[in-house]
Design a protein around this motif. Sequence first.
Motif, PDB file in Angstrom:
ATOM      1  N   GLU A  38       0.866  -1.200   0.091  1.00  0.00           N
ATOM      2  CA  GLU A  38       0.187  -0.041  -0.155  1.00  0.00           C
ATOM      3  C   GLU A  38       0.789   1.139  -0.027  1.00  0.00           C
ATOM      4  N   GLU A  39       2.056   1.307   0.624  1.00  0.00           N
ATOM      5  CA  GLU A  39       2.984   2.551   0.670  1.00  0.00           C
ATOM      6  C   GLU A  39       3.443   2.758  -0.732  1.00  0.00           C
ATOM      7  N   GLN A  40       3.706   1.684  -1.721  1.00  0.00           N
ATOM      8  CA  GLN A  40       4.201   2.279  -2.904  1.00  0.00           C
ATOM      9  C   GLN A  40       3.092   2.100  -3.996  1.00  0.00           C
ATOM     10  N   ASP A  41       2.169   1.344  -3.767  1.00  0.00           N
ATOM     11  CA  ASP A  41       0.814   0.891  -4.897  1.00  0.00           C
ATOM     12  C   ASP A  41       0.001   1.996  -5.143  1.00  0.00           C
ATOM     13  N   ILE A  42      -0.414   2.534  -3.928  1.00  0.00           N
ATOM     14  CA  ILE A  42      -1.442   3.632  -4.037  1.00  0.00           C
ATOM     15  C   ILE A  42      -1.102   5.149  -4.418  1.00  0.00           C
ATOM     16  N   LEU A  43      -1.564   5.498  -5.465  1.00  0.00           N
ATOM     17  CA  LEU A  43      -1.039   6.695  -5.927  1.00  0.00           C
ATOM     18  C   LEU A  43      -1.896   7.972  -5.964  1.00  0.00           C
ATOM     19  N   GLY A  44      -3.317   7.687  -5.621  1.00  0.00           N
ATOM     20  CA  GLY A  44      -4.224   8.947  -5.369  1.00  0.00           C
ATOM     21  C   GLY A  44      -5.358   8.317  -4.642  1.00  0.00           C
ATOM     22  N   LEU A  45      -6.136   9.161  -4.000  1.00  0.00           N
ATOM     23  CA  LEU A  45      -7.019   8.913  -3.082  1.00  0.00           C
ATOM     24  C   LEU A  45      -8.268   9.903  -2.911  1.00  0.00           C
ATOM     25  N   THR A  46      -9.330   9.431  -3.273  1.00  0.00           N
ATOM     26  CA  THR A  46     -10.482  10.561  -3.077  1.00  0.00           C
ATOM     27  C   THR A  46     -11.595   9.669  -2.460  1.00  0.00           C
ATOM     28  N   VAL A  47     -12.142  10.434  -1.318  1.00  0.00           N
ATOM     29  CA  VAL A  47     -13.302   9.836  -0.332  1.00  0.00           C
ATOM     30  C   VAL A  47     -14.408  10.657  -0.959  1.00  0.00           C
ATOM     31  N   ASN A  48     -15.505   9.864  -1.273  1.00  0.00           N
ATOM     32  CA  ASN A  48     -16.646  10.690  -2.027  1.00  0.00           C
ATOM     33  C   ASN A  48     -17.672  10.370  -0.941  1.00  0.00           C
ATOM     34  N   ARG A  49     -17.973  11.349   0.069  1.00  0.00           N
ATOM     35  CA  ARG A  49     -18.773  10.880   1.112  1.00  0.00           C
ATOM     36  C   ARG A  49     -20.091  11.661   0.961  1.00  0.00           C
ATOM     37  N   TRP A  50     -21.304  10.561   1.205  1.00  0.00           N
ATOM     38  CA  TRP A  50     -22.735  10.775   1.200  1.00  0.00           C
ATOM     39  C   TRP A  50     -23.561  10.426   2.027  1.00  0.00           C
ATOM     40  N   PRO A  51     -23.384  11.331   3.115  1.00  0.00           N
ATOM     41  CA  PRO A  51     -24.269  11.013   4.402  1.00  0.00           C
ATOM     42  C   PRO A  51     -25.832  10.952   3.979  1.00  0.00           C
ATOM     43  N   HIS A  52     -26.004  11.980   3.221  1.00  0.00           N
ATOM     44  CA  HIS A  52     -27.459  12.105   2.370  1.00  0.00           C
ATOM     45  C   HIS A  52     -27.162  11.447   1.190  1.00  0.00           C
ATOM     46  N   GLY A  53     -27.395  10.150   1.061  1.00  0.00           N
ATOM     47  CA  GLY A  53     -26.744   9.566  -0.309  1.00  0.00           C
ATOM     48  C   GLY A  53     -28.209   9.287  -1.378  1.00  0.00           C
ATOM     49  N   TYR A  54     -28.502   8.059  -1.127  1.00  0.00           N
ATOM     50  CA  TYR A  54     -29.483   7.879  -2.420  1.00  0.00           C
ATOM     51  C   TYR A  54     -30.884   7.830  -1.832  1.00  0.00           C
ATOM     52  N   ALA A  55     -31.824   8.024  -2.790  1.00  0.00           N
ATOM     53  CA  ALA A  55     -33.228   8.273  -2.483  1.00  0.00           C
ATOM     54  C   ALA A  55     -33.490   6.985  -1.708  1.00  0.00           C
TER      55      ALA A  55
END
Length: 625
Positions: A546-563
């Motif tokens: 994980e230290e070498q192989d993860i090159l980017g990280l975006t956490v898309n948080r949706w507390p009020h998510g789907y209908a």
Amino acid sequence: MKRSSITRRDFINGVSAVTLSGLLGGSYAASAADSTTARADDPPLKQGLRGQYPGSFEIAHVARDGGFTGPVQARDTGEHYDLVVVGGGISGLSAAWFYRRALGPATRVLVIDNHDDFGGHAKRNEYRIQGRTLLSYGGTMSIESPFPYSFTAKSLLSELGVDLSRTGGIEQPRIFSGMNRGVFFDSDHFTADRILAGYTPNAPASFWKDAPLDEPSRRALIHLHDPRVNFLPGMTPRARRVLLQSISYETFLRNYAKLPDQAVAFFHGDGYRNNMRVDSCPAFMAMRYGAPGFAGMGIEQDPVDDSPVFHFPDGNASIARLLVSQLVSAVFGTPQNMESIVTAQADYGELDRAGSPVRIRLGQMVVRVEHVGGASAQDKAAGKAPVRIVYQKPDGSDPARHAVTAENVVLACFNNIIPYIVPELPDPQKEALKYPSKVPMMYTSVVLGNWRAWKQAGISSLSVPHGYYQHLLLDSPARFGAFETVLSPDEPVTLHMLRNPNFPGHPRKEQNRMGRAEMLATSFETIEKETRAQLQRIFGPHGFNEEQDILGLTVNRWPHGYAYTYDTLGDPEFPEAEQPHVVGRRPFGRIAIANADSGASAFTNIAIDEAERAVQECLVSRGYT
């Protein structure tokens, strides 16, 4: 009867990259910094905590808590529009498109959204890694639904340039030849940490022979997945349906299929329709979504007629971008189609340009929608008065408020905020709008330097029954012109990780509320730590670091998510006209409501259909139809 087949729906609701590069070390930091060199202000390039990120919603909570009672003072900008749309997701953008189509290109429209990007849940994640552009989706994923798209939704997609007959030439499944769906068994709940490839709802005994299970659980799961077994003998197809609608899938597994605890634990990560878990999903609905245990019995059910399934690299963000390209042509400069939109660069400076007939105003939250003062209550309800819209910065950092007016308003925001920003609505309608509990979901996009570990394990997607994330999927191999999503196992790829907060033993609505609270209370640092730890545990034995192989990280948080969708366990059987979403979406004067909430179904086609209905109500209120 046609049975639904397994599709990607079976696995299926910040800080800048420069800042993030200072928080994280190693190759990840360098790649994150490099990815913003070209367009540091482009929202899709921002990494860290995204979705409903800190600073995008706090004023909504102030409104919910009674912070805007009585008159709301604001500076009048002097702007008057034919239509103001509150919410820049697919439903809101579609409403703007339908309204202009009805009244002509000179129609003045303003779209207001509290985020720094348009698209709502149709969120685009973009990365610049090792000279390549990589994409992922931060929310709604595919053109798909368990029922056909309406004529309205299909026509809109066609006019946007989306031709689903061309998808065969776009998809490149050969890239994943020999790879399929797998399951990760963890030693905390089973007898060892192990990936098994090749899982299906009819998985044969050969699949289970290497599963780290105790022997009674192994035998029970083999029996459950045998398509010849009838667990409800001596019942009519109608009686089976009635029973399965009245019990949870967990009750079916325990009481009728006789699964022991460890075997039931195999299903704890599954999220059926809209995050209904094994203990809250009706058994009948689990059956409809492909769960095992039902193939050997005749069950009365409605015919299944799925829509086509198609997945853009950035999910349905491409649909939002195509809508914007037609609403504000200067944003993309040239006409776009389903291939060119994938790599087209948006000029965000053109979204809210003075003099443009359509303007998209980001980073502003609407706190009051009301018919203009001086009109009688009767005139307001009858649609004889225009509307005043007040907005301000969503984080509350700037107390300044601004007001515009419009002949019509379409509320394409969440249903649960509408009662607090439109106080003149009738009380029964307010209560109906508050009825649902939005489904919390977290979509994390991870850029991997390579996918050799996945190739070695023989999987392209993975279910993790007890993981922090329950479902992991490599990006779909596809070619859009010169742009390819997945190359060789030695090349970078985007990985999608889906987390549904799970609180078994509570009613479904309460599970949603608990998940929302947990999501809002969890820091990005904690999420990043859990993400890295899970990937290392699962794929470390296959050479992943994980230290070498993860090159980017975006956490898309949706507390009020789907209908929110209704189910036969958690909701009463409302008469159709009294269903909360039907009562809640009633037009009031010049105000109409459009969003997936108003269709009680979390699909893109519903968002489009509800937008068209709301626009028709707007036109009626002005006497056009």
